[in-house]
Design an enzyme around this catalytic site. Sequence first.
Site, short mmCIF file in Angstrom:
data_model
loop_
_atom_site.label_atom_id
_atom_site.label_comp_id
_atom_site.label_asym_id
_atom_site.label_seq_id
_atom_site.Cartn_x
_atom_site.Cartn_y
_atom_site.Cartn_z
CG PHE A 133 -2.05 1.25 1.14
CD1 PHE A 133 -2.90 1.20 0.28
CD2 PHE A 133 -1.62 2.49 1.86
CE1 PHE A 133 -3.95 2.30 0.23
CE2 PHE A 133 -2.51 3.49 1.75
CZ PHE A 133 -3.61 3.47 0.92
CG ASP A 218 5.44 3.82 1.76
OD1 ASP A 218 5.44 4.52 3.00
OD2 ASP A 218 4.45 3.63 1.18
CE LYS A 247 -1.01 5.88 7.53
NZ LYS A 247 -0.86 5.23 6.29
C1 PLP Z 1 -1.09 5.41 4.84
C2 PLP Z 1 -0.04 5.05 3.83
C3 PLP Z 1 0.24 5.75 2.73
C4 PLP Z 1 -0.60 6.97 2.37
O1 PLP Z 1 -0.56 7.95 3.06
P1 PLP Z 1 -1.74 9.06 2.96
O2 PLP Z 1 -0.95 10.36 3.92
O3 PLP Z 1 -2.94 8.65 3.17
O4 PLP Z 1 -1.57 9.78 1.59
C5 PLP Z 1 1.39 5.38 1.86
N1 PLP Z 1 1.99 4.40 2.54
C6 PLP Z 1 1.81 3.65 3.47
C7 PLP Z 1 2.66 2.52 3.86
C8 PLP Z 1 0.72 3.76 4.47
O5 PLP Z 1 0.61 3.32 5.46
#
Ligand code: PLP
Length: 403
Positions: A133, A218, A247
């Site tokens: 994700f 990420d 986050k």
């Molecule tokens: C939440 C998340 C995203 C997306 O972040 P947003 O601030 O909602 O755009 C991307 N990568 C990972 C691993 C996430 O947990």
Amino acid sequence: MEVITMSTALMPTYKRLPVAFRRGDGAWLEDTEGRWYLDALSGIAVCGLGHAHPDVAAAIADQAQTLVHTSNLYEVPHQSRLGERLCALSGLEQVFFANSGAEANEAAIKLARLYGYHRGIEAPEIIVAENAFHGRTLGALTATGNQRAQTGFGPLPEGFVRVPYSDVDAIRAAATERTVAVFVEPIQGEGGIVVPDDDYLPALRHLCDQHGWLLMLDEVQSGVGRTGHWFAHQHADIRPDVVTLAKALANGVPIGACMAGGPAGGVLGPGSHGTTFGGNPLSSRAALAVIDAIERDGLLARAATVGERMLGRLRQALSGVRGVHEIRGRGLMIGIELDGACGQLVGQALEAGILINVTAGRVIRLLPPLTFTDEQADQLVDTLTPLIEKTAEAIADEPAELA
Ligand SMILES: *Cc1c(COP(=O)(O)O)cnc(C)c1O
């Protein structure tokens, strides 16, 4: 009694629970009827310091009364200071600030493409993982390994090659002369708290070095202390070329970051990328307060210790229970996978006064604040385990064709 109804003025993009909160205090949230809940989700790994943290609140209030926004047309001293702090913590060299995880990842994707372009690769490919994700903007959505999230949004951009997670041989097999980067989560979050093999990240680092590919991680969910280190990749003792954050970085004030070093440093030059809000004085100041509080209060060690305690107690209570598939995690990023779908546990936990999440259909996800105390951890485990046990056993008892 107030009845909560969903507003038709909002696009119905979320399936919301019938509860609204009016106040927070550390790991606790109070709903509009005065009932308190123990928060083991932290707004999906955002409020790592808990709710209404006094230092962050003071920093935001002071900055709001001083200067909220200027522009990236000018020097932004708080942004520079935040960049320097993140570089010191990560060993990377440069940061681009955005406003969300998806945007941080878009910066990483653009950086990788430009890196390829500079090397004469016209149609560069980025290797991404199944079950990943990375966010909802078109580039990040394409990198995301979830067909349901992508359905209906084609045509998606080209240049992404998907391989199974935690499988280095699959990357070797999928790579071409157009490969420029490998882009994965060091622990998959939305995908179900999937912890890769211990040698995965070191092997990726080695492979990327051999071929001149960028290793891009990420850490939007796993970063900023959640796993007991500043960044989850530090457990593997490697230095990636690109790391994205968002986050938890400002405890709820929107901010994202794309950090780069080594061959990725200096790739995004003047005019190559930009944003209006990214790294403005307000969000940068909040993020500086977050980093200071994590350092001052020893919250990396706290996350590691309380995470171990929770994992141990969950394993004690649930190992051997029929229908419980696996209990896994690192620090305060914990998943309990059942043998079948268990989304109904979220509502049951809410009724029992705790906030949890179920992701990937069958994985109970716990992301409590780094400030979680032993008592709060024990209360969470004691409330949650009987609910999980009942659901897991019901799943195990289902006829196979329904499971
Ligand atoms: C939440 C998340 C995203 C997306 O972040 P947003 O601030 O909602 O755009 C991307 N990568 C990972 C691993 C996430 O947990």
